[in-house]
Design a protein around this motif. Structure first.
Motif, PDB file in Angstrom:
ATOM      1  N   SER A 466     -20.836  22.257 -11.480  1.00 50.36           N
ATOM      2  CA  SER A 466     -21.524  20.970 -11.932  1.00 50.36           C
ATOM      3  C   SER A 466     -20.433  19.800 -11.413  1.00 50.36           C
ATOM      4  O   SER A 466     -20.979  18.757 -10.958  1.00 50.36           O
ATOM      5  CB  SER A 466     -21.969  20.693 -13.131  1.00 50.36           C
ATOM      6  N   MET A 467     -19.408  19.689 -12.073  1.00 50.84           N
ATOM      7  CA  MET A 467     -18.497  18.755 -12.096  1.00 50.84           C
ATOM      8  C   MET A 467     -17.518  18.453 -10.884  1.00 50.84           C
ATOM      9  O   MET A 467     -16.835  17.662 -10.710  1.00 50.84           O
ATOM     10  CB  MET A 467     -17.834  18.305 -13.255  1.00 50.84           C
ATOM     11  N   TYR A 468     -17.228  19.913 -10.355  1.00 51.03           N
ATOM     12  CA  TYR A 468     -16.191  20.131  -9.478  1.00 51.03           C
ATOM     13  C   TYR A 468     -16.072  19.236  -8.144  1.00 51.03           C
ATOM     14  O   TYR A 468     -16.834  18.764  -7.570  1.00 51.03           O
ATOM     15  CB  TYR A 468     -16.348  21.590  -8.893  1.00 51.03           C
ATOM     16  N   GLN A 469     -14.899  18.572  -8.352  1.00 48.04           N
ATOM     17  CA  GLN A 469     -14.503  17.311  -7.341  1.00 48.04           C
ATOM     18  C   GLN A 469     -15.565  16.410  -6.813  1.00 48.04           C
ATOM     19  O   GLN A 469     -15.867  15.831  -5.848  1.00 48.04           O
ATOM     20  CB  GLN A 469     -14.135  18.171  -6.087  1.00 48.04           C
ATOM     21  N   MET A 470     -16.216  15.858  -8.093  1.00 53.27           N
ATOM     22  CA  MET A 470     -17.341  15.163  -7.916  1.00 53.27           C
ATOM     23  C   MET A 470     -17.721  14.122  -9.129  1.00 53.27           C
ATOM     24  O   MET A 470     -17.720  14.584 -10.072  1.00 53.27           O
ATOM     25  CB  MET A 470     -18.816  15.877  -7.597  1.00 53.27           C
TER      26      MET A 470
END
Length: 810
Positions: A466-470
């Motif tokens: 969900s949060m990876y690199q974003m």
């Protein structure tokens, strides 16, 4: 296990009577020839035959394509059986019903209803569901215990008896009585089998093509879960219940068998808070939905969790850099541990069925006091022991999973893995059912392989999708991550054998619907770890978008991953944005109506559109703002994100052309080597609220103080300077202890204007508002000297940071 690795390249001969394909199911790549299907429209017709209607031809062509694909893919089949493909059938109005047994469970009946509803949604074709056949052909769905017809089929087919837990057998060639069969080892197996048949079938207006396939399949991993982060106003927290139910239903149809949710205490003043009671009711509903589909249901707990009204004297200690709500309780204070237990017991007692729980160390959570540190090997374990006891008092057969999320990664908390392994060796805790390995990256920590008694303490994983690199999460639409997921899958494949003491599956971390493709990939991996990622992508694209456009859709998924890393409106690499946009536009023109309007496609399309705008106009132009606004509005509607930060970032603030320093040259005394060339960001007009990664940081290894010189190009009257300081985790970080301003006409001789200690306090609540300093002098060069940093603890002790320097005239 045998998996098709060779590219199939299925082809029909000119007469449509045979299909040729490649397969390596024997261990060597071979070319095979098989008789083609006897479908309407597949073979050449005599000149006297009636020409098919456009709809019939479409269905016939689709049927031929499906037969070729089935013949070529998964020939070897999964571990418990195999797959065979042959002639299929097209069913129109009145041709097919769905037959559930007279003893069918509620799960089996729900699965049948879902199958019929999905066919109806795509085709407007009604497939009646009941215990009595109401059409010439009937799809029998159930376990052997659910009814006489399923039982008779199971007795005739020895492969059914060999199915493992949650496995299924598809036999969709009609028998002498016109029966097709989906028989599961369990009700969950029936759900998964009907889901697989939905993905194998093809759809047209008032017609469904059911391929003639014999397929037995059993999941290899016992834990095939998903975690809904039900907090912060995200989709699972605020969306209408029926929309979240649909996500759970789809996950069950993919073969998923476990759902975890979280009652995040910090949102509420106490258990009796009306908002808390409403949220408990919401989570109970999700549990009922999951269990109604044959899934297990579990709750996540922070080990030292607390409400936002927790007594301050009992609160935990935290260190800079720790993600913390600042309301958690210290378990080394007896009153704190008791109060945490009281609150956790209230939550557990509110749920009628909880199959498992997680005990979670961080993000949020933790305590850094001397009696609790290192948290993961000390205070966390004591708090978890209490939670496990409270849980087992209510659910004796339930399982407790201990998470290692963020172990050994926070300041002042080293030695957690070593301490946990020592605890397992020495204490041999009976309350612990297994380890939930935490990872933010594409590999599970190797240290977990060293745990003692791995069969007693099995390992599951928590893929971060969900949060990876974003940031913000899902703020630009879909985030396909096939490469990232594939690397973590490869890492897990190395830890074979899977079940006996190694990996038993896991629960990907989901904050919303934007990572739907990633959810699907993990559900398929947990079902069959050896399956190639490209096969999973193709199945998703074919089913949810368009079979004819599968290759283009898969290409789009990969392109969107290449342009994925981003913070707000800053995208690391937009080189592939135009190709992605061209594919998205082409696909949009080809999709059937139901797929084109689906939220899955809209999230992919909007993502490609946003990247196209950013590539073409950059995000700071008026044209970009005009184009981005309707795309952002659509995402807010899809997420139901009117009141949450899990939504598109605010559109960038237009650059203030009255700023005399805007885009002017900057010199600094030093720059941290990890942020080379970052001094140019000081005058680029981009503020922290538009891009939190846009800042400069000095090098504390070279100097304690630092200076910044801005060249205005010519001598100008300077009324004031405005500074934006750095913020992290909602607090001021890396703030200087003082400021000094000087001006010069030649850049060599500077005249001091003012000094000030009116700076934010390190660790105080962050505000992005710019701080104004009066100057009232004229000059070409402005020099700002920053006093020693207030930030003295790791990470980066002594560092000084600034986001923006603005200069204004009278």
């Amino acid at each position: 296990m045998k998996i098709q690795q060779a590219h199939p390249h299925p082809r029909f001969n000119a007469a449509g009577t045979k299909v040729v394909f490649t397969s390596d199911w024997t261990g060597y790549c071979q070319v095979y020839e098989a008789e083609g299907p006897e479908f309407r429209g597949c073979r050449r017709r005599s000149r006297r035959a009636r020409e098919p209607t456009e709809g019939e031809q479409h269905v016939a062509n689709e049927t031929c394509r499906v037969a070729a694909a089935l013949a070529a893919a998964w020939i070897g089949g999964p571990a418990t059986g195999g797959a065979e493909a042959g002639a299929g059938m097209t069913f129109g109005p009145g041709d097919l019903c769905l037959l559930v047994g007279e003893r069918a469970s509620l799960v089996e009946r729900r699965a049948a209803d879902l199958f019929a509803a999905e066919v109806r949604r795509r085709t407007a074709l009604d497939v009646p569901v009941g215990s009595v056949a109401r059409a010439k052909h009937a799809l029998v769905a159930g376990t052997a215990a659910s009814g006489d017809e399923a039982s008779a089929f199971a007795e005739q087919r020895p492969e059914v008896a060999k199915l493992g837990p949650d496995g299924y057998c598809l036999a969709t060639t009609p028998d002498a009585n016109g029966r097709l069969h989906v028989v599961g080892q369990s009700p969950s197996g029936v759900v998964a089998g009907l889901g697989k048949l939905l993905r194998l079938a093809r759809y047209a207006e008032r017609a469904v093509v059911v391929p003639a396939v014999t397929l037995t399949d059993t999941p290899q991993l016992p834990v095939r879960g998903i975690y809904f982060a039900t907090h912060f106003g995200n989709f699972y927290h605020v969306a209408p219940l029926d929309e979240v139910d649909r996500v759970i239903e789809d996950f069950a149809l993919w073969g998923g068998n476990s759902l975890t949710v979280w009652f995040d205490m910090h949102h509420f003043s106490g258990f009796d808070d009306p908002a808390a009671q409403a949220h408990v009711g919401r989570l109970k509903h999700f549990g009922e939905t999951a269990r109604g589909l044959g899934m297990q249901f579990g709750l996540a707990f922070l080990a030292n969790e607390a409400y936002n009204t927790s007594p301050e004297p009992l609160r935990a200690k935290w260190l800079p850099g720790w993600p913390h709500y600042h309301v958690e309780l210290c378990p080394s204070k007896p009153e704190g541990l008791a109060l945490t237990g009281k609150w956790q017991a209230q939550i557990l007692s509110a749920f009628p069925n909880v199959d498992f729980i997680w005990t979670w160390p961080y993000d949020q959570g933790g305590c850094a006091c001397d009696q609790c540190k290192p948290w993961g090997a000390n205070g966390f374990l004591r708090a978890s022991e209490q939670l496990a006891r409270l849980y087992h008092e209510r659910f004796p057969e339930g399982k407790v999973w201990l998470s290692t999320w963020l172990f050994d990664s926070l300041s002042g908390a080293q030695g957690e893995y070593a301490g946990l392994l020592r605890y397992l060796r020495e204490q041999k805790p009976s309350w612990l059912g297994g380890i939930l390995g935490g990872t933010h990256g594409d590999a599970l920590p190797k240290v977990l392989d060293e745990r003692p008694d791995p069969e007693r303490y099995p390992l599951t994983c928590f893929p971060e999708i969900s949060m990876y690199q974003m940031s913000p999460w899902g703020g630009c639409g879909a985030n396909p991550l096939p490469g990232f997921c594939g690397r973590l899958m490869d890492n897990l494949r190395e830890r074979t054998p899977f079940v006996r003491g190694r990996i038993q599956g896991g629960w990907p971390y989901s904050e919303g619907i934007y990572e739907d493709l990633n959810k699907f990939l993990w559900s398929q991996f947990f079902w069959s770890p050896g399956r190639p990622t490209e096969d999973m992508l193709a199945e998703y694209a074919s089913y949810y978008l368009c079979p004819e456009a599968t290759a283009d859709a898969v290409r789009l998924f990969h392109l969107l991953e290449e342009t994925h890393p981003r913070t707000n409106w800053r995208v690391r690499n937009l080189a592939q944005a135009e190709e992605a946009w061209a594919l998205a536009e082409a696909l949009d023109a080809r999709l059937p109506t139901w797929a084109k309007a689906s939220w899955r496609w809209r999230l992919l399309y909007v993502r490609a559109a946003i990247d196209h705008v950013l590539k073409s106009n950059r995000h700071v132009t008026a044209e970009a703002r005009s184009a981005l606004q309707p795309l952002c509005d659509e995402l807010v509607r899809l997420y139901h994100a009117q009141n949450t930060f899990i939504r598109p970032a605010p559109l960038p603030t237009p650059k203030d052309t009255a700023n005399l320093a805007l885009d002017h040259p900057v010199r600094v005394s030093s720059t941290h080597p990890e942020c080379a060339d970052s001094e140019r960001m000081l005058t680029n007009g981009i503020l922290a609220q538009d891009d939190p990664q846009d800042f400069w940081v000095h090098d504390p290894s070279k100097e304690k103080t630092a200076w910044v010189v801005v060249d205005l190009g010519e001598s100008k009257a300077i009324k004031e300077v405005r500074l934006q300081f750095r913020g992290l985790y909602g607090q001021f970080w890396f703030v200087p202890s003082s400021l000094a301003f000087e001006v010069s006409d030649d850049g060599e001789r500077f005249q001091q204007v003012m000094t000030s200690q009116a700076v934010p306090k390190e660790g105080s609540e962050y505000s992005p508002d710019l701080r104004t300093c009066e100057i009232g002098m004229k000059g070409r060069y402005l020099r700002l000297t920053l006093g020693a940093s207030q930030h003295v603890a790791p990470p980066y002790p002594g560092a000084l940071e600034l986001t923006e320097v603005e200069v204004y005239g009278p």
